[in-house]
Scaffold this active site. Structure first.
Site, PDB file in Angstrom:
ATOM      1  N   ARG A  64      26.878   6.924 -45.115  1.00  0.00           N
ATOM      2  CA  ARG A  64      26.571   6.859 -46.548  1.00  0.00           C
ATOM      3  C   ARG A  64      27.828   6.950 -47.411  1.00  0.00           C
ATOM      4  O   ARG A  64      27.895   6.337 -48.483  1.00  0.00           O
ATOM      5  CB  ARG A  64      25.577   7.988 -46.877  1.00  0.00           C
ATOM      6  CG  ARG A  64      25.115   8.042 -48.335  1.00  0.00           C
ATOM      7  CD  ARG A  64      24.037   9.105 -48.495  1.00  0.00           C
ATOM      8  NE  ARG A  64      23.812   9.487 -49.884  1.00  0.00           N
ATOM      9  CZ  ARG A  64      22.901   8.934 -50.687  1.00  0.00           C
ATOM     10  NH1 ARG A  64      22.127   7.970 -50.235  1.00  0.00           N
ATOM     11  NH2 ARG A  64      22.753   9.332 -51.934  1.00  0.00           N
ATOM     12  N   ILE A  90      22.776   4.883 -56.290  1.00  0.00           N
ATOM     13  CA  ILE A  90      22.299   4.915 -54.901  1.00  0.00           C
ATOM     14  C   ILE A  90      21.305   6.081 -54.865  1.00  0.00           C
ATOM     15  O   ILE A  90      21.579   7.168 -55.387  1.00  0.00           O
ATOM     16  CB  ILE A  90      23.467   5.108 -53.905  1.00  0.00           C
ATOM     17  CG1 ILE A  90      23.005   5.174 -52.451  1.00  0.00           C
ATOM     18  CG2 ILE A  90      24.305   6.329 -54.220  1.00  0.00           C
ATOM     19  CD1 ILE A  90      24.188   5.217 -51.450  1.00  0.00           C
ATOM     20  N   SER A  91      20.121   5.853 -54.281  1.00  0.00           N
ATOM     21  CA  SER A  91      19.073   6.881 -54.323  1.00  0.00           C
ATOM     22  C   SER A  91      19.466   8.121 -53.520  1.00  0.00           C
ATOM     23  O   SER A  91      20.285   8.054 -52.598  1.00  0.00           O
ATOM     24  CB  SER A  91      17.769   6.325 -53.745  1.00  0.00           C
ATOM     25  OG  SER A  91      17.377   5.167 -54.424  1.00  0.00           O
ATOM     26  N   GLN A  92      18.819   9.222 -53.866  1.00  0.00           N
ATOM     27  CA  GLN A  92      18.929  10.476 -53.120  1.00  0.00           C
ATOM     28  C   GLN A  92      18.571  10.204 -51.640  1.00  0.00           C
ATOM     29  O   GLN A  92      17.630   9.452 -51.362  1.00  0.00           O
ATOM     30  CB  GLN A  92      17.909  11.417 -53.753  1.00  0.00           C
ATOM     31  CG  GLN A  92      17.762  12.774 -53.167  1.00  0.00           C
ATOM     32  CD  GLN A  92      16.539  13.480 -53.773  1.00  0.00           C
ATOM     33  OE1 GLN A  92      15.728  12.866 -54.462  1.00  0.00           O
ATOM     34  NE2 GLN A  92      16.427  14.755 -53.500  1.00  0.00           N
TER      35      GLN A  92
END
Ligand code: SAH
Length: 241
Positions: A64, A90-92
């Protein structure tokens, strides 16, 4: 091997090796980001109920920190979304894992993602299905994600710049569709491009307010079944180019 690990291996104090590396059950040396991912999965994802072992393995594998701007790399494994430029995020990690588990990805599946962003969700999906198609409306984000995914060796992902509202008719139908930007209604073309037996996960609701995450399934007879899963907050699905 991380630079700190390399330093340790080349004669720096042995304690450094203990700080930066660990040996997993299979005997492989894990670098510092891999250790952070192991912790991320245990503390943020498994603890909240995501169980699919293939999804958990993908979340442990995909780096990530390579999908966020260099200035935010140290925050890549924290329990929140991060800015990726152009007003997007960018999502959790937990939300990525939850959405991925909800669509029950299978090795032979073809998947469509709307909202490529950094390419992270596409990379996670690519470990779990045979082919991923992903559409991003912000052209520089699409270009950067395509380059990043190529550099990192993800070969079963096709990125396109454009408005994902209409889906990807040439590549349809899909077993799995993941929408990572929120429209105020479910786009009919996406439901149409779902195979019988297919699964679509999508945040639906007003712009910059709480939306609901919905799981939409098309059964073998073509009937649509919808379940609301959780309140979420996504950037809006934009229209046009
Ligand atoms: N899945 C991404 C995060 C997505 S954020 C990741 O893993 O990093 C939502 C993304 O959807 C943004 O990049 C935004 O530009 C994009 N987007 C918004 N409306 C869109 C549309 N109509 N078609 C395609 N992408 C869209």
């Amino acid at each position: 091997m991380s630079s700190a690990c390399r330093a340790a291996a080349s004669g720096a104090p042995a304690i450094l090796l203990l700080v930066c590396c660990s040996v997993d059950g299979g005997g492989a040396v894990q670098d510092a980001p891999a250790i952070e991912r192991t912790r991320m999965v245990a503390e943020q994802i498994e603890s909240r109920g995501v169980r699919d072992p293939r999804v958990l393995a993908a979340m442990r594998d995909v780096p990530r920190h390579r999908f966020v701007p260099p200035s935010l790399e140290t925050e890549a494994y924290q329990d929140h979304p991060l800015a990726i430029g152009h007003g997007q995020t960018i999502s959790q990690p937990y939300i990525v894992a939850l959405m991925t588990e909800l669509v029950r990805p299978q090795p032979t599946d073809r998947a469509l993602e709307i909202g490529t962003g950094s390419g992270y969700q596409a990379a996670i999906l690519s470990r779990l299905v045979s082919r991923v198609y992903t559409i991003e409306i912000v052209e520089p984000l699409a270009r950067d994600a395509e380059q990043r995914l190529k550099t990192l060796g993800y070969e079963n992902i096709t990125v396109r710049a454009g408005d994902g509202y209409a889906g990807w008719p040439d590549a349809a139908p899909f077993d799995v569709i993941v929408v990572t930007a929120a429209p105020d209604h479910v786009p009919a073309p996406l439901v149409a491009q779902l195979k019988p037996g297919g699964r679509l996960v999508i945040p639906v609701g007003p712009t910059f307010a709480v939306q609901e995450l919905r799981l939409i399934e098309k059964d073998a007879a073509g009937e649509i079944h919808t379940r609301t899963v959780a309140p979420v907050a996504f950037v809006p699905l934009r229209r046009g180019r």
